[in-house]
Design a protein around this motif. Structure first.
Motif, PDB file in Angstrom:
ATOM      1  N   THR A 127       9.680 -28.708  91.238  1.00 46.24           N
ATOM      2  CA  THR A 127       9.317 -29.467  90.048  1.00 46.24           C
ATOM      3  C   THR A 127       9.495 -28.702  88.740  1.00 46.24           C
ATOM      4  N   ILE A 128       9.947 -27.469  88.781  1.00 46.82           N
ATOM      5  CA  ILE A 128      10.086 -26.688  87.552  1.00 46.82           C
ATOM      6  C   ILE A 128      11.278 -27.157  86.704  1.00 46.82           C
ATOM      7  N   GLY A 129      12.209 -27.870  87.306  1.00 47.11           N
ATOM      8  CA  GLY A 129      13.431 -28.254  86.601  1.00 47.11           C
ATOM      9  C   GLY A 129      13.185 -29.004  85.307  1.00 47.11           C
ATOM     10  N   SER A 130      12.283 -29.968  85.328  1.00 42.89           N
ATOM     11  CA  SER A 130      12.037 -30.751  84.116  1.00 42.89           C
ATOM     12  C   SER A 130      11.449 -29.890  83.012  1.00 42.89           C
ATOM     13  N   ARG A 131      10.673 -28.870  83.394  1.00 42.40           N
ATOM     14  CA  ARG A 131      10.110 -27.962  82.376  1.00 42.40           C
ATOM     15  C   ARG A 131      11.205 -27.074  81.785  1.00 42.40           C
ATOM     16  N   LEU A 132      12.109 -26.608  82.601  1.00 42.38           N
ATOM     17  CA  LEU A 132      13.226 -25.813  82.073  1.00 42.38           C
ATOM     18  C   LEU A 132      14.090 -26.669  81.158  1.00 42.38           C
ATOM     19  N   ALA A 133      14.293 -27.924  81.532  1.00 45.14           N
ATOM     20  CA  ALA A 133      15.040 -28.832  80.661  1.00 45.14           C
ATOM     21  C   ALA A 133      14.332 -28.986  79.324  1.00 45.14           C
ATOM     22  N   GLY A 134      12.983 -29.009  79.357  1.00 48.20           N
ATOM     23  CA  GLY A 134      12.223 -29.120  78.126  1.00 48.20           C
ATOM     24  C   GLY A 134      12.485 -27.964  77.180  1.00 48.20           C
ATOM     25  N   PHE A 135      12.504 -26.737  77.713  1.00 47.57           N
ATOM     26  CA  PHE A 135      12.836 -25.586  76.874  1.00 47.57           C
ATOM     27  C   PHE A 135      14.260 -25.728  76.326  1.00 47.57           C
ATOM     28  N   GLY A 136      15.165 -26.184  77.172  1.00 47.78           N
ATOM     29  CA  GLY A 136      16.546 -26.359  76.735  1.00 47.78           C
ATOM     30  C   GLY A 136      16.667 -27.332  75.581  1.00 47.78           C
ATOM     31  N   PHE A 137      15.915 -28.436  75.644  1.00 50.42           N
ATOM     32  CA  PHE A 137      15.991 -29.421  74.574  1.00 50.42           C
ATOM     33  C   PHE A 137      15.448 -28.880  73.253  1.00 50.42           C
ATOM     34  N   VAL A 138      14.392 -28.084  73.334  1.00 46.90           N
ATOM     35  CA  VAL A 138      13.873 -27.469  72.105  1.00 46.90           C
ATOM     36  C   VAL A 138      14.946 -26.579  71.480  1.00 46.90           C
ATOM     37  N   LEU A 139      15.634 -25.821  72.308  1.00 42.45           N
ATOM     38  CA  LEU A 139      16.675 -24.927  71.808  1.00 42.45           C
ATOM     39  C   LEU A 139      17.871 -25.693  71.271  1.00 42.45           C
ATOM     40  N   LEU A 140      18.235 -26.799  71.901  1.00 43.82           N
ATOM     41  CA  LEU A 140      19.343 -27.609  71.391  1.00 43.82           C
ATOM     42  C   LEU A 140      19.073 -28.098  69.968  1.00 43.82           C
ATOM     43  N   GLN A 141      17.813 -28.391  69.686  1.00 40.54           N
ATOM     44  CA  GLN A 141      17.460 -28.915  68.371  1.00 40.54           C
ATOM     45  C   GLN A 141      17.272 -27.824  67.321  1.00 40.54           C
ATOM     46  N   THR A 142      16.905 -26.630  67.746  1.00 42.26           N
ATOM     47  CA  THR A 142      16.513 -25.604  66.774  1.00 42.26           C
ATOM     48  C   THR A 142      17.554 -24.514  66.539  1.00 42.26           C
ATOM     49  N   THR A 143      18.269 -24.097  67.561  1.00 38.00           N
ATOM     50  CA  THR A 143      19.172 -22.951  67.384  1.00 38.00           C
ATOM     51  C   THR A 143      20.274 -23.171  66.348  1.00 38.00           C
ATOM     52  N   PRO A 144      20.754 -24.404  66.139  1.00 36.54           N
ATOM     53  CA  PRO A 144      21.778 -24.562  65.094  1.00 36.54           C
ATOM     54  C   PRO A 144      21.290 -24.189  63.695  1.00 36.54           C
ATOM     55  N   HIS A 145      19.973 -24.120  63.496  1.00 40.00           N
ATOM     56  CA  HIS A 145      19.424 -23.857  62.165  1.00 40.00           C
ATOM     57  C   HIS A 145      19.041 -22.389  61.945  1.00 40.00           C
ATOM     58  N   VAL A 146      19.220 -21.548  62.977  1.00 42.37           N
ATOM     59  CA  VAL A 146      18.823 -20.146  62.873  1.00 42.37           C
ATOM     60  C   VAL A 146      20.047 -19.263  63.059  1.00 42.37           C
ATOM     61  N   LYS A 147      20.412 -18.537  62.006  1.00 43.31           N
ATOM     62  CA  LYS A 147      21.586 -17.673  62.078  1.00 43.31           C
ATOM     63  C   LYS A 147      21.304 -16.365  62.805  1.00 43.31           C
ATOM     64  N   ASP A 148      20.060 -15.918  62.761  1.00 45.33           N
ATOM     65  CA  ASP A 148      19.687 -14.655  63.398  1.00 45.33           C
ATOM     66  C   ASP A 148      19.736 -14.815  64.919  1.00 45.33           C
ATOM     67  N   ALA A 149      20.596 -14.049  65.583  1.00 46.54           N
ATOM     68  CA  ALA A 149      20.794 -14.192  67.029  1.00 46.54           C
ATOM     69  C   ALA A 149      19.779 -13.419  67.856  1.00 46.54           C
ATOM     70  N   ARG A 150      18.875 -12.686  67.199  1.00 48.55           N
ATOM     71  CA  ARG A 150      17.992 -11.810  67.966  1.00 48.55           C
ATOM     72  C   ARG A 150      17.045 -12.570  68.890  1.00 48.55           C
ATOM     73  N   TYR A 151      16.627 -13.756  68.470  1.00 51.61           N
ATOM     74  CA  TYR A 151      15.750 -14.536  69.348  1.00 51.61           C
ATOM     75  C   TYR A 151      16.477 -14.921  70.638  1.00 51.61           C
ATOM     76  N   MET A 152      17.690 -15.437  70.501  1.00 49.69           N
ATOM     77  CA  MET A 152      18.428 -15.862  71.686  1.00 49.69           C
ATOM     78  C   MET A 152      18.849 -14.683  72.551  1.00 49.69           C
ATOM     79  N   GLN A 153      18.961 -13.502  71.983  1.00 50.49           N
ATOM     80  CA  GLN A 153      19.228 -12.315  72.801  1.00 50.49           C
ATOM     81  C   GLN A 153      18.081 -12.044  73.752  1.00 50.49           C
ATOM     82  N   ARG A 154      16.904 -12.473  73.382  1.00 49.10           N
ATOM     83  CA  ARG A 154      15.731 -12.336  74.259  1.00 49.10           C
ATOM     84  C   ARG A 154      15.579 -13.530  75.196  1.00 49.10           C
ATOM     85  N   ILE A 155      15.882 -14.717  74.680  1.00 53.93           N
ATOM     86  CA  ILE A 155      15.630 -15.946  75.432  1.00 53.93           C
ATOM     87  C   ILE A 155      16.705 -16.229  76.471  1.00 53.93           C
TER      88      ILE A 155
END
Length: 349
Positions: A127-155
């Motif tokens: 059942t973890i799949g839907s939760r991982l998808a949830g994190f993915g959707f947050v990133l789809l909406q937010t990462t285009p607005h952040v130029k600093d790559a350091r967060y995604m280097q961790r995530i």
């Protein structure tokens, strides 16, 4: 390279990365500062929601259901908060960069801790799949607005490790019935979102394969055999499977992967079966022999159960479905990233 080798390589890479230390909160945006991330959930271990004597998983055990909900609540609460935050970026006049940085900073805290890495029961891995998808959707909406790559280097390595573990699980360890049903479809959606965010063709390819695997089980009438085993909840679960299948198809189509024609256009048959049966549930009742929960007083259809229509309409034009969507808008479902109209009108992926 086998999936086990891929998983080992990904986890080794995760361990070898020294995280860049950033504060747990991002800069202030609007009138309020970014909240700190909640404590990372490290371990999930829970049983089934269903009664032990319910062979078709159609009888929910009240106590077991409460225990599962309690175990997942910290994860689901975090995802709901993140989703609400991510949905803010589409509103006019906001500081989308600051809002997005706030969301990413919170997810990075969980990534640094390697949260959710200890899934100590089969049900947790199912059942973890839907939760991982949830994190993915947050990133789809937010990462285009952040130029600093350091967060995604961790995530990115954290999500890659979790996703590769899911790939191994569904190919080698998942029960046969579950492999053909909605839970695999939700894991495939996680692959579609995460594979897009980290630009991993292997993860995206697995998502396409797994979505196709479920789609191609459809009967000629569009009913999904695995969901039709669920007694009076069969139509409910057909809708629950349609959500990740259609949204995965919409996401993957943007990367040149077309699922709509697979197995004689099975996806449209799956959708049409459910939509046509929303009037009385009789087609599903004819298959299961039971009056469906949406019509026997147990449940009622809610708008979130049709939130997938926004994504599906982006790849399959159908005037009747536009009318259906209009009658239930606003379409919002946290497991699909929240506000579907905003997401699919402004998605930059």
């Amino acid at each position: 390279m086998t999936l086990k080798t891929l998983r080992s390589a990904a986890l080794a890479a995760f361990v070898s990365i020294t995280p860049f230390v950033l504060p747990t909160t991002a800069a202030a945006f609007g009138a309020a500062a970014c909240d700190a991330a909640p404590p990372p959930v490290m371990t999930l271990a829970y049983g089934s929601r269903y009664a032990t004597d319910s062979a078709n998983r159609s009888q929910i055990d009240k106590q077991s259901n409460e225990e599962v909900n309690a175990a997942l609540q910290p994860v689901d609460d975090f995802l709901r908060d993140l989703t609400s935050l991510a949905n803010e970026v589409a509103k006019p006049g906001v500081d989308a960069a600051a809002i997005s940085e706030c969301a990413l900073s919170q997810i990075a805290v969980w990534a640094d801790a390697n949260a959710l890495a200890n899934l100590e029961s089969r049900n947790a891995r199912l059942t973890i799949g839907s939760r991982l998808a949830g994190f993915g959707f947050v990133l789809l909406q937010t990462t285009p607005h952040v130029k600093d790559a350091r967060y995604m280097q961790r995530i990115a390595p954290w999500l890659e490790g979790l996703m590769l573990d899911q790939m191994v699980f569904w190919e080698e360890e998942a029960p046969d019935g579950a492999r053909r049903g909605n839970l695999r479809a939700w894991a495939a959606l996680a692959g579609a979102t995460i594979g897009t965010v980290i630009d991993d063709p292997v993860v995206r390819g697995w998502s396409a394969w797994s979505s196709s695997y479920v789609i191609c089980t459809a009967n000629p009438d569009g009913s999904l055999p695995q969901e039709m085993t669920r007694g009076k909840y069969a139509l409910h679960y057909q809708l629950h499977a349609i959500a990740p299948l259609t949204v995965s198809a919409a996401l993957l189509s943007r990367r040149g992967i077309d699922l709509t024609a697979r197995c004689d256009h099975a996806l449209s048959r799956i959708v049409n079966f459910a939509v046509n049966d929303l009037k009385d549930g009789m087609a599903t009742q004819a298959i299961t022999g039971q009056r469906q929960s949406l019509f026997d007083g147990t449940d009622q259809l809610e708008s979130f159960q049709l939130a997938w229509l926004e994504a599906y309409l982006s790849i399959h034009y159908d005037p009747s479905l536009i009318g259906l969507a209009d009658s239930y808008r606003p379409l919002n479902y946290s497991k699909l990233g929240g506000d579907q109209t905003a997401i699919w009108q402004q998605m930059q992926w």
